[in-house]
Structure formats: structure tokens, C-alpha cells
Scaffold this motif. Structure first.
Motif, PDB file in Angstrom:
ATOM      1  N   LYS A 101       2.522   9.843  -7.081  1.00  0.00           N
ATOM      2  CA  LYS A 101       3.309  11.042  -7.377  1.00  0.00           C
ATOM      3  C   LYS A 101       4.604  10.727  -8.114  1.00  0.00           C
ATOM      4  CE  LYS A 101       1.989  14.497  -3.947  1.00  0.00           C
ATOM      5  NZ  LYS A 101       2.524  15.459  -2.949  1.00  0.00           N
ATOM      6  N   VAL A 102       5.163   9.555  -7.856  1.00  0.00           N
ATOM      7  CA  VAL A 102       6.457   9.188  -8.429  1.00  0.00           C
ATOM      8  C   VAL A 102       6.270   7.938  -9.274  1.00  0.00           C
ATOM      9  CG1 VAL A 102       8.820   8.555  -7.918  1.00  0.00           C
ATOM     10  CG2 VAL A 102       7.618  10.132  -6.405  1.00  0.00           C
ATOM     11  N   GLY A 103       6.457   8.046 -10.571  1.00  0.00           N
ATOM     12  CA  GLY A 103       6.229   6.901 -11.446  1.00  0.00           C
ATOM     13  C   GLY A 103       7.311   5.852 -11.353  1.00  0.00           C
ATOM     14  N   SER A 104       8.568   6.245 -11.599  1.00  0.00           N
ATOM     15  CA  SER A 104       9.669   5.292 -11.646  1.00  0.00           C
ATOM     16  C   SER A 104      10.874   5.857 -10.914  1.00  0.00           C
ATOM     17  CB  SER A 104      10.054   4.971 -13.096  1.00  0.00           C
ATOM     18  OG  SER A 104       8.983   4.377 -13.793  1.00  0.00           O
ATOM     19  N   ILE A 105      11.639   4.956 -10.310  1.00  0.00           N
ATOM     20  CA  ILE A 105      12.876   5.324  -9.634  1.00  0.00           C
ATOM     21  C   ILE A 105      13.935   4.293 -10.012  1.00  0.00           C
ATOM     22  CG2 ILE A 105      11.738   6.447  -7.684  1.00  0.00           C
ATOM     23  CD1 ILE A 105      12.230   3.873  -6.090  1.00  0.00           C
ATOM     24  N   HIS A 106      15.108   4.399  -9.414  1.00  0.00           N
ATOM     25  CA  HIS A 106      16.143   3.392  -9.583  1.00  0.00           C
ATOM     26  C   HIS A 106      16.088   2.372  -8.459  1.00  0.00           C
ATOM     27  CE1 HIS A 106      19.093   5.867 -12.289  1.00  0.00           C
ATOM     28  NE2 HIS A 106      18.048   5.405 -12.935  1.00  0.00           N
ATOM     29  N   CYS A 107      16.416   1.129  -8.771  1.00  0.00           N
ATOM     30  CA  CYS A 107      16.592   0.117  -7.736  1.00  0.00           C
ATOM     31  C   CYS A 107      17.826   0.476  -6.918  1.00  0.00           C
ATOM     32  CB  CYS A 107      16.757  -1.265  -8.370  1.00  0.00           C
ATOM     33  SG  CYS A 107      17.219  -2.561  -7.188  1.00  0.00           S
ATOM     34  N   SER A 108      17.720   0.413  -5.590  1.00  0.00           N
ATOM     35  CA  SER A 108      18.845   0.735  -4.724  1.00  0.00           C
ATOM     36  C   SER A 108      19.966  -0.285  -4.834  1.00  0.00           C
ATOM     37  CB  SER A 108      18.374   0.809  -3.265  1.00  0.00           C
ATOM     38  OG  SER A 108      17.388   1.805  -3.098  1.00  0.00           O
ATOM     39  N   ALA A 109      19.653  -1.504  -5.230  1.00  0.00           N
ATOM     40  CA  ALA A 109      20.658  -2.565  -5.260  1.00  0.00           C
ATOM     41  C   ALA A 109      21.419  -2.632  -6.580  1.00  0.00           C
ATOM     42  CB  ALA A 109      20.004  -3.912  -4.982  1.00  0.00           C
ATOM     43  N   PRO A 121       0.818  -1.223   0.000  1.00  0.00           N
ATOM     44  CA  PRO A 121       0.000   0.000   0.000  1.00  0.00           C
ATOM     45  C   PRO A 121       0.848   1.267   0.000  1.00  0.00           C
ATOM     46  CG  PRO A 121      -0.914  -1.608   1.521  1.00  0.00           C
ATOM     47  CD  PRO A 121       0.422  -2.138   1.102  1.00  0.00           C
ATOM     48  N   GLU A 122       1.968   1.268   0.728  1.00  0.00           N
ATOM     49  CA  GLU A 122       2.855   2.435   0.735  1.00  0.00           C
ATOM     50  C   GLU A 122       3.420   2.694  -0.661  1.00  0.00           C
ATOM     51  OE1 GLU A 122       4.838   2.820   5.144  1.00  0.00           O
ATOM     52  OE2 GLU A 122       5.538   1.194   3.861  1.00  0.00           O
ATOM     53  N   ILE A 123       3.849   1.616  -1.333  1.00  0.00           N
ATOM     54  CA  ILE A 123       4.403   1.763  -2.679  1.00  0.00           C
ATOM     55  C   ILE A 123       3.344   2.304  -3.635  1.00  0.00           C
ATOM     56  CG2 ILE A 123       5.373   0.506  -4.652  1.00  0.00           C
ATOM     57  CD1 ILE A 123       6.614  -1.434  -2.579  1.00  0.00           C
ATOM     58  N   ALA A 124       2.115   1.795  -3.507  1.00  0.00           N
ATOM     59  CA  ALA A 124       1.033   2.264  -4.376  1.00  0.00           C
ATOM     60  C   ALA A 124       0.756   3.743  -4.157  1.00  0.00           C
ATOM     61  CB  ALA A 124      -0.229   1.436  -4.120  1.00  0.00           C
ATOM     62  N   ASP A 125       0.815   4.198  -2.914  1.00  0.00           N
ATOM     63  CA  ASP A 125       0.577   5.605  -2.617  1.00  0.00           C
ATOM     64  C   ASP A 125       1.710   6.482  -3.152  1.00  0.00           C
ATOM     65  OD1 ASP A 125      -1.842   5.177  -1.399  1.00  0.00           O
ATOM     66  OD2 ASP A 125      -1.024   5.078   0.632  1.00  0.00           O
ATOM     67  N   ILE A 126       2.959   6.017  -3.009  1.00  0.00           N
ATOM     68  CA  ILE A 126       4.097   6.781  -3.532  1.00  0.00           C
ATOM     69  C   ILE A 126       4.016   6.883  -5.048  1.00  0.00           C
ATOM     70  CG2 ILE A 126       6.617   6.801  -3.782  1.00  0.00           C
ATOM     71  CD1 ILE A 126       6.733   5.354  -1.063  1.00  0.00           C
ATOM     72  N   ALA A 127       3.554   5.804  -5.699  1.00  0.00           N
ATOM     73  CA  ALA A 127       3.470   5.763  -7.168  1.00  0.00           C
ATOM     74  C   ALA A 127       2.509   6.803  -7.728  1.00  0.00           C
ATOM     75  CB  ALA A 127       3.057   4.368  -7.625  1.00  0.00           C
ATOM     76  N   GLY A 172      20.486  -0.606  -9.594  1.00  0.00           N
ATOM     77  CA  GLY A 172      20.404   0.587 -10.419  1.00  0.00           C
ATOM     78  C   GLY A 172      19.426   0.519 -11.566  1.00  0.00           C
ATOM     79  N   ALA A 173      18.750  -0.602 -11.739  1.00  0.00           N
ATOM     80  CA  ALA A 173      17.793  -0.732 -12.833  1.00  0.00           C
ATOM     81  C   ALA A 173      16.536   0.084 -12.550  1.00  0.00           C
ATOM     82  CB  ALA A 173      17.422  -2.203 -13.030  1.00  0.00           C
ATOM     83  N   PRO A 174      15.824   0.532 -13.612  1.00  0.00           N
ATOM     84  CA  PRO A 174      14.580   1.276 -13.395  1.00  0.00           C
ATOM     85  C   PRO A 174      13.505   0.387 -12.765  1.00  0.00           C
ATOM     86  CG  PRO A 174      15.354   1.490 -15.662  1.00  0.00           C
ATOM     87  CD  PRO A 174      16.169   0.419 -15.031  1.00  0.00           C
ATOM     88  N   VAL A 175      12.729   0.964 -11.860  1.00  0.00           N
ATOM     89  CA  VAL A 175      11.608   0.275 -11.224  1.00  0.00           C
ATOM     90  C   VAL A 175      10.361   1.120 -11.434  1.00  0.00           C
ATOM     91  CG1 VAL A 175      10.646  -0.654  -9.094  1.00  0.00           C
ATOM     92  CG2 VAL A 175      13.119  -0.731  -9.469  1.00  0.00           C
ATOM     93  N   ASP A 176       9.363   0.567 -12.113  1.00  0.00           N
ATOM     94  CA  ASP A 176       8.102   1.261 -12.345  1.00  0.00           C
ATOM     95  C   ASP A 176       7.191   1.001 -11.159  1.00  0.00           C
ATOM     96  OD1 ASP A 176       5.676   2.290 -13.170  1.00  0.00           O
ATOM     97  OD2 ASP A 176       5.848   1.544 -15.225  1.00  0.00           O
ATOM     98  N   LEU A 177       7.064   1.999 -10.291  1.00  0.00           N
ATOM     99  CA  LEU A 177       6.288   1.816  -9.068  1.00  0.00           C
ATOM    100  C   LEU A 177       4.818   1.561  -9.345  1.00  0.00           C
ATOM    101  CD1 LEU A 177       7.820   4.644  -6.844  1.00  0.00           C
ATOM    102  CD2 LEU A 177       8.466   2.237  -6.946  1.00  0.00           C
ATOM    103  N   ARG A 178       4.348   1.935 -10.533  1.00  0.00           N
ATOM    104  CA  ARG A 178       2.944   1.728 -10.865  1.00  0.00           C
ATOM    105  C   ARG A 178       2.649   0.275 -11.198  1.00  0.00           C
ATOM    106  NH1 ARG A 178       3.803   6.470 -15.097  1.00  0.00           N
ATOM    107  NH2 ARG A 178       5.575   5.063 -15.326  1.00  0.00           N
ATOM    108  N   LYS A 179       3.705  -0.504 -11.487  1.00  0.00           N
ATOM    109  CA  LYS A 179       3.522  -1.898 -11.875  1.00  0.00           C
ATOM    110  C   LYS A 179       4.268  -2.888 -10.992  1.00  0.00           C
ATOM    111  CE  LYS A 179       3.162  -0.583 -16.781  1.00  0.00           C
ATOM    112  NZ  LYS A 179       3.774  -0.762 -18.137  1.00  0.00           N
TER     113      LYS A 179
END
Length: 247
Positions: free
Chosen positions: A137-145, A129-135, A147-154
Motif C-alpha cells: 500500500k505504501v511505496g516509499s517513506i522517509h527514514c526516521s533517522a 514480511p511486515e515491511i513487504a506487506d506495508i509496501a 530523512g532519506a527516502p526509503v523504497d519499501l518495495r526494494k
């Protein structure tokens, strides 16, 4: 005896920067940083020898270089001692799963900054639920481990390395700092608050990163980096915690 200078980073080949840090039960330990890759090389068992003040110094160095461009980790990494190929694996601790790159000849291991923070228990995993709420406002970020793109909406984890999305736990960081800090009136650790607070912090850090890039142009992004914000959640946490160690 000090180790040989000019050892190469296992990933990018740049010269590792040696930092002499306090060890548990006295003495010192020499840790090798690569700020281009946002990674640390530990000789055998060095990651377990760090004193609390050494861990705090590692955090300070990570924060000092958090805004610098990150070179994606190479598909093949070599031990800086014997040049044999490092073996990728995973370790699991209470705070999550993290990637390790170990020398089969037991010379040491290479860890990303994010893996180090997970290993030391300084993160908590975000809920779906937290990830869905962040998504929102924020569509995609980098993976912390990796560096690959992570689409928070999916996605609620990195589809490339399957690392869970995590955020620094300010109480855990403060506990490590208190282990050595006699300084009075240390700031109260911030609360991350709601997912909206986290999303706003991500956007603020990205805005500042873009401003710095405009003033000092960087090389073009790689295909791996394209399509995502140039920040990850653990880097954002470092920025939000900076008041805990600012002089």
C-alpha cells in the motif's frame, strides 16, 4: 545556573529552544530542542538524567511538532558550545541501532527524535514480511533517522544510513507514562495490529499532512525529500499514541 541563551542548533543554526525538565533524584535538567531539524541537544550525560515525567514531556513536545516540515540534517554539524565538528557514530541498544553526533571535547551530543526513541527502548524493528506487506500500500517513506527516502518495495532498511525500519512500541511508551501518572482511567495503549493497519495509518497521516500543506504552502521539497511520502514510521506512531497524553 541556567545555561547561556541563544545557542545555535548544531545542524541548521536556528536558536535552540530550552525546556527545563525534572531530573532523576530531584532537581532539573535543561534540554535543547530544534523543532526545525526534529532533534535534541543534550549536554554531557543529560540524556541519562531525565526523570520518567521528563521523558513523557519530551514525547509530548515531539508529538506537538510532528507535522512541521523537517530540515534534513547537515553533513557537518558543530557543537553549540565550542563550535568544533561533531563526530558521527552509532550506538546499539536492544531495540536497534541509532545515529549519534558527539562533541569530541565532551560538551554533549545531538540526537534526532527517532534516535532518542530508539535509545530509550520505545521502538521495535519491523520484520521483513511486515515491511513487504506495508509496501503493497505504501511505496516509499522517509527514514526516521536521516530523512532519506526509503523504497519499501526494494529495501528493508535505509540505504543511506542503514538504520532498520522501526515502529513505536505502545506498551513501552505506556510504561514510561505510568511511572509518573496518578491520573485514573488512562487509555489502553493501542495495538498496531496487522501491517495493513500500519499502512492505513501511514496513508491517513500523509493525507492530513498534504491537507495542511495545501492550506499553508510550504517551501519546495529538497532533492533528498522528493519521491517519498512526507512521513516516517516513528512519526506515524506518535500520532497513533497521541490519545495516551491528550488532556
Amino acid at each position: 545556573m541556567s545555561r547561556l541563551a541563544h545557542r545555535p542548533c548544531p545542524s541548521c543554526g536556528d536558536t535552540l529552544q530550552v525546556h527545563v525538565l525534572p531530573a532523576q533524584y530531584g532537581g532539573t535538567v535543561e534540554i535543547d530542542f530544534c523543532f526545525a531539524c526534529h532533534g535534541i541537544w543534550f549536554d554531557q550525560m543529560e540524556n541519562l538524567k531525565l526523570a520518567p515525567e521528563a521523558i513523557a514531556t519530551v514525547f509530548k513536545e515531539m508529538h506537538r511538532h510532528h507535522g512541521e516540515p523537517r530540515t534534513p540534517l547537515a553533513s557537518r554539524m558543530n557543537c553549540p558550545e565550542c563550535r568544533s565538528r561533531l563526530v558521527q557514530g552509532f550506538d546499539i541498544v536492544r531495540s536497534g541501532r541509532y545515529i549519534t553526533h558527539r562533541c569530541a571535547e565532551r560538551h554533549g551530543r545531538f540526537s534526532s527524535f527517532s534516535s532518542f526513541m530508539i535509545e530509550k527502548g520505545f521502538v521495535r524493528q519491523l520484520t521483513k514480511p511486515e515491511i513487504a506487506d506495508i509496501a503493497k500500500k505504501v511505496g516509499s517513506i522517509h527514514c526516521s533517522a536521516c530523512g532519506a527516502p526509503v523504497d519499501l518495495r526494494k529495501e528493508d532498511a535505509c540505504s543511506h544510513c542503514r538504520t532498520a525500519l522501526s515502529l513505536l512500541d505502545p506498551q513501552a511508551v505506556e510504561k514510561a507514562l505510568q511511572a509518573y501518572a496518578p491520573a485514573p482511567a488512562r487509555p489502553t495503549p493501542p495495538s498496531w495490529g496487522s501491517p495493513e493497519d500500519i499502512a492505513n495509518a501511514v496513508l491517513a497521516v500523509e493525507k492530513e499532512r498534504c491537507r495542511v500543506q495545501r492550506e499553508a504552502p510550504r517551501p519546495r521539497m529538497t532533492v533528498q525529500q522528493a519521491g517519498a511520502l512526507g512521513v516516517d514510521l516513528l512519526s506515524v506512531g506518535l500520532v497513533m499514541l497521541s490519545s495516551l497524553w491528550d488532556d
